[in-house]
Scaffold this active site. Structure first.
Site, PDB file in Angstrom:
ATOM      1  N   GLU A   1      -6.445   5.070  11.134  1.00  0.00           N
ATOM      2  CA  GLU A   1      -7.710   5.880  10.160  1.00  0.00           C
ATOM      3  C   GLU A   1      -8.032   6.121  11.475  1.00  0.00           C
ATOM      4  O   GLU A   1      -8.347   5.732  13.249  1.00  0.00           O
ATOM      5  CB  GLU A   1      -8.360   4.884  10.095  1.00  0.00           C
ATOM      6  CG  GLU A   1      -9.681   5.963   9.604  1.00  0.00           C
ATOM      7  CD  GLU A   1     -10.740   5.786  10.430  1.00  0.00           C
ATOM      8  OE1 GLU A   1     -10.892   6.790  10.907  1.00  0.00           O
ATOM      9  OE2 GLU A   1     -11.830   4.618  10.579  1.00  0.00           O
TER      10      GLU A   1
ATOM     11  N   CYS B   1     -17.336   6.132  11.495  1.00  0.00           N
ATOM     12  CA  CYS B   1     -16.473   7.339  10.911  1.00  0.00           C
ATOM     13  C   CYS B   1     -16.084   8.065   9.825  1.00  0.00           C
ATOM     14  O   CYS B   1     -16.043   9.612   9.718  1.00  0.00           O
ATOM     15  CB  CYS B   1     -14.876   7.264  11.389  1.00  0.00           C
ATOM     16  SG  CYS B   1     -14.657   5.860   9.831  1.00  0.00           S
TER      17      CYS B   1
END
Length: 460
Positions: A236, A270
């Protein structure tokens, strides 16, 4: 095992005080670390599903019972506000509970061999078997829950796990692993290691490691993929979330959601709301309300219940973000509030007119920075949302269901949140990116599947 190099000193980003020290290892310690993990692999594999689930459920309950201690550690080492830290502890407990459920549920299924010609006299099934040793590399922004998202599914699947937490936030990971061991996990089945890039590279390259699960930046992710060799990777790697606000949206609700999404955890998120793209006819009203609300947020002491925005992870990180803002202004952007760092603190920062080729528009800021932009047509909005080469989440605000469905289908992202901030997430959903850099999914069920492999049993 005894560490071989100088201990790592961890400091509080809010005031610079020393949180503590942790032992560090170097590449020459990898063989010993892997020997421990190999013992852990065998011990973890021998645990029944009932035992794995009991350990994870027990740890979830114990974590809820010690939530205050864990929350205060997150505040001290990561700088989150106490309110945000408590929310993270609660989510981590849910992540462990979901992992316990997966240990019970994800056992495989029957294969109808007799449905195929020539196999009528066969019966069988497949199970889900552990991969073996999993290396989990975690970031500082969710120092507890992102560790839980890797270690929980790994344990549920019967694996051993080596956890390499961020250098800035090692204690939350260590506390969680200690809690799991206290609740019955074999102590060799989960190991926390600390060290610099050379240690990480040696562990990533080790043939004994069957999977690397990494959350972090693109540069590091690219380096991991180049040296990992033949093993499973889950990554990720961040994003720069677009949020589309259509003219028919509930503007008050959109403003409130976007302010939270942009400045939660000092913007170190994020899937935070970074690019706010508003239909031109309502852009002035949205901009005025958004800026006004951002200015009301209180930046300061993360232990104070009234604080909305705590420090970034370090003074250098805040200063880098401040320089990026100054660069955008020098290239024509307009600064409406914030922008100047003091130590590790950067107040909520809002800009408009940022050139699309500027790094603040192209890259993940990972700071409390929001950019205001406009669109005049749905096609333009979708094109702008999809402009970048990577995406985790996107969001859109509209009262029109047809618009919501049509635009959601066109946006290239791992998730599209409708009438909510891009940073909305529950720990059971599949979580990951689209386009460049997307590898695998987190979310307990999906990570569990990545961390296990099917094994067929066929009886004639």
């Amino acid at each position: 095992m005894t560490a071989s190099i100088a201990p790592l000193t961890v400091t509080n980003p809010a005031d610079g005080s020393i949180v503590g020290t942790v032992p560090q290892h170097g590449p020459h310690d990898v063989a010993s670390l892997l020997a421990v993990a190999e013992r852990g692999r065998r011990a973890a594999r021998a645990l029944s599903r009932f035992e794995r689930a009991a350990i994870l459920d027990g740890a979830a309950a114990a974590l809820r019972g010690r939530a205050d201690a864990f929350a205060h550690m997150i505040v001290r080492e990561a700088g989150k506000t106490i309110t945000q830290a408590r929310a993270e502890v609660g989510r981590a407990a849910v992540t462990l509970s979901l992992s316990a459920t997966e240990a019970r549920r994800g056992g495989g299924e029957v294969i109808p061999f007799d449905a195929f010609a020539g196999a009528e006299d066969r019966r069988g099934w497949y199970t889900r078997e552990p991969l073996g040793i999993i290396l989990a590399i975690t970031p500082y922004n969710d120092a507890l829950n992102l560790v839980a998202h890797k270690i929980g599914p790994a344990i549920a699947g019967g694996n051993a796990v080596i956890v390499k937490p961020a250098q800035q936030t090692p204690f939350s990971a260590r506390m969680l692993v200690d809690l799991l061991i206290e609740c019955g996990l074999p102590d060799s089945a989960a190991t926390v290691v600390h060290g610099d890039r050379s240690l990480t590279q040696a562990l990533v390259a080790a043939q004994e490691v069957r999977m690397v699960s990494f959350t972090g930046g693109f540069t590091t992710g690219d380096a991991i993929s180049r040296i990992a060799g033949i093993k499973r990777l889950a990554m990720e790697l961040g994003g720069n979330a677009p949020i589309l606000v259509f003219a028919d949206a509930d503007l008050d609700a959109a403003v409130e959601a976007c302010v939270s999404g942009a400045f939660w955890a000092a913007g170190q998120n994020c899937i935070g709301a970074q690019r706010l793209i508003v239909e031109s006819s309502v852009a002035p009203a949205f901009q005025q309300a958004f800026i006004a609300r951002a200015r009301t947020l209180r930046t300061g002491d993360p232990t104070d219940e009234r604080t909305d925005v705590g420090p970034m992870i370090s003074a250098p990180a805040a200063e880098r973000a401040s320089r990026t803002v100054a660069s955008a202004v020098s290239h024509g952007a307009r600064l409406w509030c914030g922008g100047s760092a003091e130590g590790a603190f950067l107040p909520p920062t809002v800009l408009s007119d940022v050139p699309h080729d500027h790094e603040l528009s192209r890259e993940e800021a990972f700071a409390p920075i929001a950019i205001l932009d406009t669109f005049t047509s749905e096609a333009e909005a979708v094109a702008e949302a999809n402009r970048l080469d990577y995406a985790l989440h996107a969001a859109l605000f509209t009262e029109n269901l047809h618009t919501a469905l049509r635009v959601s289908e066109q946006i290239e992202a791992g998730g599209v949140m409708v009438n909510d901030s891009s940073d909305f997430r529950v720990d059971a959903m599949p979580f990951g990116g689209a386009k460049y850099g997307s590898m695998g999914r987190e979310g307990v069920r999906f990570a569990y599947e990545d961390m296990t492999q099917p094994k067929v049993i066929c009886i004639r």
